[in-house]
Scaffold this active site. Structure first.
Site, mmCIF file in Angstrom:
data_model
loop_
_atom_site.group_PDB
_atom_site.id
_atom_site.type_symbol
_atom_site.label_atom_id
_atom_site.label_comp_id
_atom_site.label_asym_id
_atom_site.label_seq_id
_atom_site.Cartn_x
_atom_site.Cartn_y
_atom_site.Cartn_z
ATOM 1 N N GLU A 94 -1.804 -0.526 -11.346
ATOM 2 C CA GLU A 94 -3.004 -0.080 -12.100
ATOM 3 C C GLU A 94 -3.400 -1.134 -13.146
ATOM 4 O OE1 GLU A 94 -5.049 2.670 -11.933
ATOM 5 O OE2 GLU A 94 -3.992 3.493 -10.184
ATOM 6 N N GLN A 116 25.186 5.380 -36.839
ATOM 7 C CA GLN A 116 23.799 5.058 -37.161
ATOM 8 C C GLN A 116 23.163 4.161 -36.090
ATOM 9 O OE1 GLN A 116 22.865 2.886 -40.845
ATOM 10 N NE2 GLN A 116 21.781 4.730 -41.502
ATOM 11 N N SER A 139 0.285 -5.532 -17.432
ATOM 12 C CA SER A 139 0.168 -5.561 -18.908
ATOM 13 C C SER A 139 -0.749 -6.704 -19.345
ATOM 14 C CB SER A 139 1.550 -5.752 -19.539
ATOM 15 O OG SER A 139 2.286 -4.556 -19.453
ATOM 16 N N GLU A 140 -0.649 -7.831 -18.644
ATOM 17 C CA GLU A 140 -1.481 -8.991 -19.033
ATOM 18 C C GLU A 140 -2.960 -8.657 -18.813
ATOM 19 O OE1 GLU A 140 1.292 -9.245 -17.030
ATOM 20 O OE2 GLU A 140 2.479 -9.887 -18.745
ATOM 21 N N GLY A 191 26.056 4.074 -22.137
ATOM 22 C CA GLY A 191 27.120 3.129 -21.780
ATOM 23 C C GLY A 191 27.213 2.984 -20.266
ATOM 24 N N ILE A 223 0.846 -1.202 0.000
ATOM 25 C CA ILE A 223 0.000 0.000 0.000
ATOM 26 C C ILE A 223 0.882 1.253 0.000
ATOM 27 C CG2 ILE A 223 -1.905 1.215 1.136
ATOM 28 C CD1 ILE A 223 -2.504 -1.682 -0.072
HETATM 29 C C1 LIG Z 1 5.209 -0.347 -5.908
HETATM 30 C C2 LIG Z 1 3.803 -0.836 -5.774
HETATM 31 C C3 LIG Z 1 2.824 0.025 -5.300
HETATM 32 C C4 LIG Z 1 1.505 -0.421 -5.157
HETATM 33 N N1 LIG Z 1 0.566 0.402 -4.604
HETATM 34 C C5 LIG Z 1 -0.663 -0.108 -4.297
HETATM 35 C C6 LIG Z 1 -1.611 0.667 -3.560
HETATM 36 O O1 LIG Z 1 -1.363 1.826 -3.186
HETATM 37 N N2 LIG Z 1 -2.795 0.106 -3.233
HETATM 38 C C7 LIG Z 1 -3.138 -1.169 -3.621
HETATM 39 O O2 LIG Z 1 -4.234 -1.608 -3.295
HETATM 40 N N3 LIG Z 1 -2.258 -1.916 -4.335
HETATM 41 C C8 LIG Z 1 -1.034 -1.434 -4.668
HETATM 42 N N4 LIG Z 1 -0.123 -2.194 -5.364
HETATM 43 C C9 LIG Z 1 -0.509 -3.530 -5.806
HETATM 44 C C10 LIG Z 1 -0.625 -3.655 -7.317
HETATM 45 O O3 LIG Z 1 -1.804 -3.067 -7.756
HETATM 46 C C11 LIG Z 1 -0.524 -5.157 -7.630
HETATM 47 O O4 LIG Z 1 0.832 -5.512 -7.427
HETATM 48 C C12 LIG Z 1 -0.959 -5.487 -9.025
HETATM 49 O O5 LIG Z 1 -2.331 -5.329 -9.149
HETATM 50 C C13 LIG Z 1 -0.607 -6.931 -9.403
HETATM 51 O O6 LIG Z 1 -0.984 -7.837 -8.413
HETATM 52 P P1 LIG Z 1 0.087 -8.888 -7.834
HETATM 53 O O7 LIG Z 1 1.336 -8.159 -7.564
HETATM 54 O O8 LIG Z 1 -0.550 -9.617 -6.710
HETATM 55 O O9 LIG Z 1 0.356 -9.897 -9.025
HETATM 56 P P2 LIG Z 1 -0.552 -11.151 -9.431
HETATM 57 O O10 LIG Z 1 -1.973 -10.742 -9.582
HETATM 58 O O11 LIG Z 1 -0.249 -12.272 -8.520
HETATM 59 O O12 LIG Z 1 0.024 -11.480 -10.873
HETATM 60 C C14 LIG Z 1 1.200 -12.246 -11.085
HETATM 61 C C15 LIG Z 1 1.357 -12.456 -12.595
HETATM 62 O O13 LIG Z 1 0.237 -13.186 -13.116
HETATM 63 C C16 LIG Z 1 -0.364 -12.451 -14.169
HETATM 64 N N5 LIG Z 1 -1.813 -12.686 -14.187
HETATM 65 C C17 LIG Z 1 -2.673 -12.602 -13.152
HETATM 66 N N6 LIG Z 1 -3.932 -12.849 -13.566
HETATM 67 C C18 LIG Z 1 -3.855 -13.095 -14.914
HETATM 68 C C19 LIG Z 1 -4.812 -13.425 -15.924
HETATM 69 N N7 LIG Z 1 -6.116 -13.506 -15.648
HETATM 70 N N8 LIG Z 1 -4.367 -13.598 -17.175
HETATM 71 C C20 LIG Z 1 -3.054 -13.501 -17.476
HETATM 72 N N9 LIG Z 1 -2.102 -13.198 -16.556
HETATM 73 C C21 LIG Z 1 -2.489 -13.002 -15.293
HETATM 74 C C22 LIG Z 1 -0.034 -10.987 -13.880
HETATM 75 O O14 LIG Z 1 -0.141 -10.187 -15.040
HETATM 76 C C23 LIG Z 1 1.400 -11.116 -13.367
HETATM 77 O O15 LIG Z 1 2.266 -11.233 -14.451
HETATM 78 C C24 LIG Z 1 1.178 -1.755 -5.533
HETATM 79 C C25 LIG Z 1 2.164 -2.606 -6.039
HETATM 80 C C26 LIG Z 1 3.469 -2.170 -6.139
HETATM 81 C C27 LIG Z 1 4.495 -3.153 -6.634
#
Ligand SMILES: Cc1cc2nc3c(=O)[nH]c(=O)nc-3n(C[C@H](O)[C@H](O)[C@H](O)COP(=O)(O)OP(=O)(O)OC[C@H]3O[C@@H](n4cnc5c(N)ncnc54)[C@H](O)[C@@H]3O)c2cc1C
Length: 386
Positions: free
Chosen positions: A365, A278, A368-369, A341, A156
């Site tokens: 937010e 280039q 990418s997936e 470099g 968070i």
């Molecule tokens: C620096 C930082 C700040 C953050 N700040 C906040 C915040 O203020 N408040 C808050 O609530 N959260 C916060 N987060 C959480 C952030 O939103 C989550 O990390 C993010 O949504 C991904 O969730 P996860 O890390 O649990 O990954 P997971 O959901 O476990 O995903 C792991 C992998 O699986 C892939 N995956 C998951 N589901 C699918 C699917 N259906 N299809 C294909 N691929 C999939 C994902 O793309 C990823 O590659 C923060 C995270 C970080 C790292």
């Protein structure tokens, strides 16, 4: 098709550019070294940001915000994030979700945030649920007129320093929909604590914390919106949030390219500036193309939101902008580091800091997936949306 940026937005963008150069960028070395700014410096930055009208960019006039449309917010965000995130994030930003505040909540939470007097954090993610946010396990149960929250949040942002948290918890576990409620939980509420502080790869000064809720009781007046509708109000600001994440990527791309061009012109190897080669020119050309394409996608998504295109279409365009801009930023940072470099590997350069910071933009937010899932689902249901 009209690509003209209105004069008043151009003028405001110039004001923001000057603010960033004078009030934010000079603090970057300190933030990198000490992982944050002294509280009094943060207060001063907030005061100056409010003085130039940078508080509550997307908030309406009547709550003291700048009342900018989405395109305006994009242009300002792009400028602000030419500074490293750990400094740019000090500028007060109010999440749209707080517009759901009613009655006394407005005085206690919404208005002080817009003024930059109170800081908030958004607590949705949990150890077992990130992308699958609807699957959260934190529970809130109604006991003697109070909601008692139990659970754990992680990653968070500002969790350790925020004055209050917007916390999502399951209140109606038996329902198929409308299971989750949003709560406003003040720092210092018994049973609300901060756990582990995470050390991160980039964004020094922008800290993430674990939040712990152990029989944390909050009054019914602290429910944000309707009980059971927390997820809907969280989703309400999603498209705009993703467009702003795309905009956050444009600022560093622009600054990286500027640094890359300057370096390539002045660094001499084999008797000539490396800009003559280039291989270097092609990397710069690819960077410029990435930035231009990312800008067009982001500005267009903002334009679509401002011109009332259907929410599903705006969602898909926001996802495309966020997906492309965040991945383009990674490519640009990588190429510019290559142009520098070994110097680009040194922490005193902007490119080293921007390279580390860039990585998170593909994760938060919506990863990418997840953006690709949204885009593909729209494409399969509705066809291509022009
Ligand atoms: C620096 C930082 C700040 C953050 N700040 C906040 C915040 O203020 N408040 C808050 O609530 N959260 C916060 N987060 C959480 C952030 O939103 C989550 O990390 C993010 O949504 C991904 O969730 P996860 O890390 O649990 O990954 P997971 O959901 O476990 O995903 C792991 C992998 O699986 C892939 N995956 C998951 N589901 C699918 C699917 N259906 N299809 C294909 N691929 C999939 C994902 O793309 C990823 O590659 C923060 C995270 C970080 C790292």
């Amino acid at each position: 098709m009209d690509f003209t940026i209105p004069d008043e937005l151009r003028a405001f963008r110039e004001t923001v550019r000057a603010f960033v150069d004078k009030e934010l960028i000079p603090h970057e070395d300190y933030v990198e070294e000490y992982d944050g700014l002294p509280e009094e410096v943060e207060r001063e930055i907030r005061r100056k940001a409010v003085a130039v009208g940078l508080n509550g960019l997307g908030m309406p006039d009547e709550v003291g915000g700048a009342g900018l449309d989405v395109l305006g917010q994009v242009l300002v965000t792009e400028e602000l994030f030419r500074a490293l995130g750990g400094v740019a994030e000090v500028v007060p930003a109010t999440p749209r979700i707080l517009l759901a505040c009613v009655g006394e909540q407005r005085e206690r939470y919404l208005l002080p945030c817009v003024r930059g007097d109170r800081q908030w954090c958004f607590a949705l993610t949990e150890p077992d649920t990130g992308s699958d946010a609807a699957g959260i396990k934190t529970r809130a149960e109604l006991c003697d007129g109070q909601w008692v929250i139990n659970g754990r949040k992680r990653f968070i942002s500002h969790g350790d320093s925020a004055d209050f948290a917007i916390v999502f918890a399951v209140t109606h576990p038996d329902r198929e929909r409308d299971r989750i409620t949003a709560f406003l939980v003040d720092k210092g509420t018994p049973g609300f604590g901060v756990g582990q502080l995470h050390k991160t790869m980039g964004h020094r000064g922008y800290r993430q914390a674990e939040l712990l809720f152990d029989d944390c009781a909050v009054p019914a007046e602290n429910v944000l919106g309707e009980p059971g509708r927390g997820f809907d109000i969280a989703q309400g600001g999603l498209s705009a949030g993703r467009i702003m994440t795309a905009a956050r990527c444009l600022g560093p791309m622009g600054r990286l390219i500027g640094d890359g061009v300057d370096w390539a012109k002045q660094r001499v190897q084999f008797g000539r500036p490396i800009a003559d080669y280039q291989a270097i020119q092609f990397m710069l050309a690819d960077c410029a193309t990435d930035l231009h394409a990312a800008r067009l996608l982001t500005y267009h998504a903002a334009w679509a939101a401002d011109h009332g295109e259907p929410p599903k279409v705006v969602n898909a365009k926001a996802s495309m902008a966020k997906l492309f801009a965040s991945e383009a930023l990674g490519r640009v940072a990588d190429r510019v580091l290559q142009i520098f470099g070994g110097t680009g590997y040194m922490n005193e350069t902007y490119v080293e800091r921007a390279y580390r910071n860039a990585r998170i933009e593909r994760i938060w937010e919506g990863t990418s997936e997840i953006q690709r899932v949204i885009i593909a689902s729209n494409l399969l249901k509705r066809g291509m949306f022009s």
